[in-house]
Design a protein around this motif. Structure first.
Motif, short mmCIF file in Angstrom:
data_model
loop_
_atom_site.label_atom_id
_atom_site.label_comp_id
_atom_site.label_asym_id
_atom_site.label_seq_id
_atom_site.Cartn_x
_atom_site.Cartn_y
_atom_site.Cartn_z
N ILE A 240 62.66 -23.77 9.84
CA ILE A 240 61.26 -23.34 9.99
C ILE A 240 61.23 -22.43 11.22
O ILE A 240 61.73 -22.80 12.29
CB ILE A 240 60.29 -24.54 10.05
CG1 ILE A 240 58.85 -24.05 10.06
CG2 ILE A 240 60.59 -25.47 11.21
CD1 ILE A 240 57.86 -25.11 9.59
N ARG B 170 49.53 -15.86 9.53
CA ARG B 170 49.23 -17.24 9.94
C ARG B 170 50.23 -17.72 11.00
O ARG B 170 49.88 -18.48 11.89
CB ARG B 170 49.27 -18.16 8.71
CG ARG B 170 48.32 -19.34 8.83
CD ARG B 170 48.36 -20.26 7.62
NE ARG B 170 47.92 -19.63 6.40
CZ ARG B 170 48.60 -19.64 5.24
NH1 ARG B 170 49.77 -20.23 5.16
NH2 ARG B 170 48.12 -19.06 4.18
N SER B 171 51.46 -17.24 10.93
CA SER B 171 52.47 -17.68 11.91
C SER B 171 52.44 -16.82 13.18
O SER B 171 53.30 -16.99 14.04
CB SER B 171 53.85 -17.66 11.27
OG SER B 171 54.27 -16.32 11.10
N GLU B 172 51.46 -15.89 13.25
CA GLU B 172 51.23 -15.07 14.45
C GLU B 172 52.36 -14.08 14.74
O GLU B 172 52.62 -13.71 15.88
CB GLU B 172 50.94 -15.93 15.68
CG GLU B 172 49.70 -16.80 15.51
CD GLU B 172 49.41 -17.63 16.75
OE1 GLU B 172 49.20 -17.05 17.81
OE2 GLU B 172 49.41 -18.87 16.62
N SER C 172 54.25 -29.85 7.23
CA SER C 172 54.51 -28.61 6.48
C SER C 172 55.66 -28.91 5.55
O SER C 172 56.78 -29.16 6.01
CB SER C 172 54.91 -27.47 7.41
OG SER C 172 53.80 -27.05 8.16
N GLY D 54 51.15 -15.42 5.01
CA GLY D 54 51.93 -16.44 5.73
C GLY D 54 52.42 -15.92 7.07
O GLY D 54 52.45 -16.66 8.07
N LEU D 55 52.79 -14.64 7.12
CA LEU D 55 53.29 -14.07 8.37
C LEU D 55 52.18 -13.98 9.42
O LEU D 55 52.40 -14.28 10.60
CB LEU D 55 53.86 -12.67 8.11
CG LEU D 55 55.15 -12.64 7.29
CD1 LEU D 55 55.47 -11.23 6.81
CD2 LEU D 55 56.31 -13.20 8.13
N ASN E 9 59.83 -19.96 14.28
CA ASN E 9 58.74 -19.65 15.19
C ASN E 9 58.65 -18.13 15.29
O ASN E 9 59.45 -17.50 15.98
CB ASN E 9 59.01 -20.26 16.56
CG ASN E 9 57.92 -19.91 17.55
OD1 ASN E 9 56.93 -19.27 17.19
ND2 ASN E 9 58.10 -20.32 18.79
N LEU E 10 57.67 -17.54 14.58
CA LEU E 10 57.58 -16.07 14.53
C LEU E 10 56.54 -15.52 15.48
O LEU E 10 56.23 -14.33 15.43
CB LEU E 10 57.26 -15.62 13.10
CG LEU E 10 58.40 -15.73 12.08
CD1 LEU E 10 57.96 -15.15 10.74
CD2 LEU E 10 59.65 -15.00 12.58
N LYS E 11 56.00 -16.35 16.35
CA LYS E 11 54.94 -15.87 17.25
C LYS E 11 55.39 -14.63 18.03
O LYS E 11 56.41 -14.67 18.73
CB LYS E 11 54.52 -17.00 18.21
CG LYS E 11 53.25 -16.66 18.93
CD LYS E 11 52.67 -17.86 19.64
CE LYS E 11 51.37 -17.45 20.30
NZ LYS E 11 50.71 -18.56 20.97
N ASN F 67 61.68 -17.12 0.55
CA ASN F 67 60.51 -17.86 1.01
C ASN F 67 60.37 -19.14 0.18
O ASN F 67 60.82 -19.21 -0.96
CB ASN F 67 59.25 -17.01 0.83
CG ASN F 67 59.28 -15.80 1.73
OD1 ASN F 67 58.96 -15.87 2.90
ND2 ASN F 67 59.73 -14.67 1.20
N ASP G 239 50.80 -27.37 3.40
CA ASP G 239 50.40 -27.90 4.71
C ASP G 239 49.43 -29.04 4.46
O ASP G 239 48.37 -28.85 3.85
CB ASP G 239 49.71 -26.80 5.54
CG ASP G 239 50.72 -25.78 6.05
OD1 ASP G 239 51.78 -26.20 6.54
OD2 ASP G 239 50.47 -24.57 5.91
#
Ligand code: PQ2
Ligand code: NAD
Length: 146
Positions: free
Chosen positions: A5, A31-33, A116, A28-29, A7-9, A106, A111
């Protein structure tokens, strides 16, 4: 395959193509910031312009330079495969029209109450992954009712 999983922030992610499939990945991208750039002459109306950086033209190889993740979402598999070839071996490319050349897939994601839950069929049947997500959601809600 190796599940993680991410962390794409604030990570730079580029999506080539802005149609229906791109719109699902972009949701989705965002949402992951992640910091999302979309290169496409047109955009699906469901994509919120305020959440992305839109480059309104066709793909050029230099579009990939800054990205850690690349989503090749054009409705032309030859272009998508070219994007995979243009990327550096240290970048990760999702090719939506050909699982054989994709560097990652993907998952269908549920959620639920702090969980998740990612569901993968290892590329075999995306519609089965989607169906299983829906069944699992019904099952989890039933468990909470008892
Ligand atoms: C799970 C989900 C996540 C997401 O997209 O975020 C996802 N596909 C979803 C939906 C979906 N995809 C397709 C249909 C139409 C029905 C059908 O054909 O089944 C539907 C159903 C619909 O749209 O309702 C067609 C399709 N998909 C791929 C190809 C190309 C190929 O197989 O080579 C083609 C043929 C294209 C063509 O014919 O040209 C490839 C991939 N799709 C994947 C993920 C990866 C493997 C996932 C796994 O391991 O199971 C992988 C390999 C790469 C990737 O995209 O990451 C999301 C459901 C989200 C949800 O609702 O929960
Ligand atoms: N992986 C999945 O989940 C999945 C699901 C269904 C379909 N598919 C595949 O995804 C592909 C795209 O499907 P779609 O429904 O999003 O198509 P679409 O027609 O809605 O979108 C295609 C997008 O690509 C853009 N485009 C065209 N040429 C381009 C170029 N040279 N550079 C940049 N952008 C360009 C178009 O402007 C458009 O925004 C299909 O061909 C199919 O093979 C994948």
């Amino acid at each position: 395959m190796y599940p993680v999983i991410l962390n794409l922030k604030n990570k730079p992610v580029v999506v080539i193509g802005g149609g229906k499939v791109a719109a699902r990945k972009i949701k989705g991208l965002v949402r992951s910031e992640a910091r999302v750039t979309v290169v496409s002459p047109s955009l699906d109306p469901s994509i919120d312009l305020a959440t992305i950086n839109w480059v309104p033209r066709t793909y050029q190889p230099t579009d990939l330079l800054e990205a850690c993740l690349i989503f090749a979402c054009v409705d032309d598999n030859e272009i998508n495969e070219q994007i995979q070839l243009d990327a550096s071996p240290t970048q990760w490319v999702n090719v939506v029209s050909n699982k054989e050349v994709a560097d990652f897939y993907n998952m269908a994601v549920l959620d639920y109450d702090g969980l998740s839950i990612g569901i993968s069929t290892n590329g075999v049947s995306p519609s089965r992954a989607k169906q299983t997500r829906k069944q699992l959601e019904i099952w989890l809600k039933e468990q909470n009712e008892v």
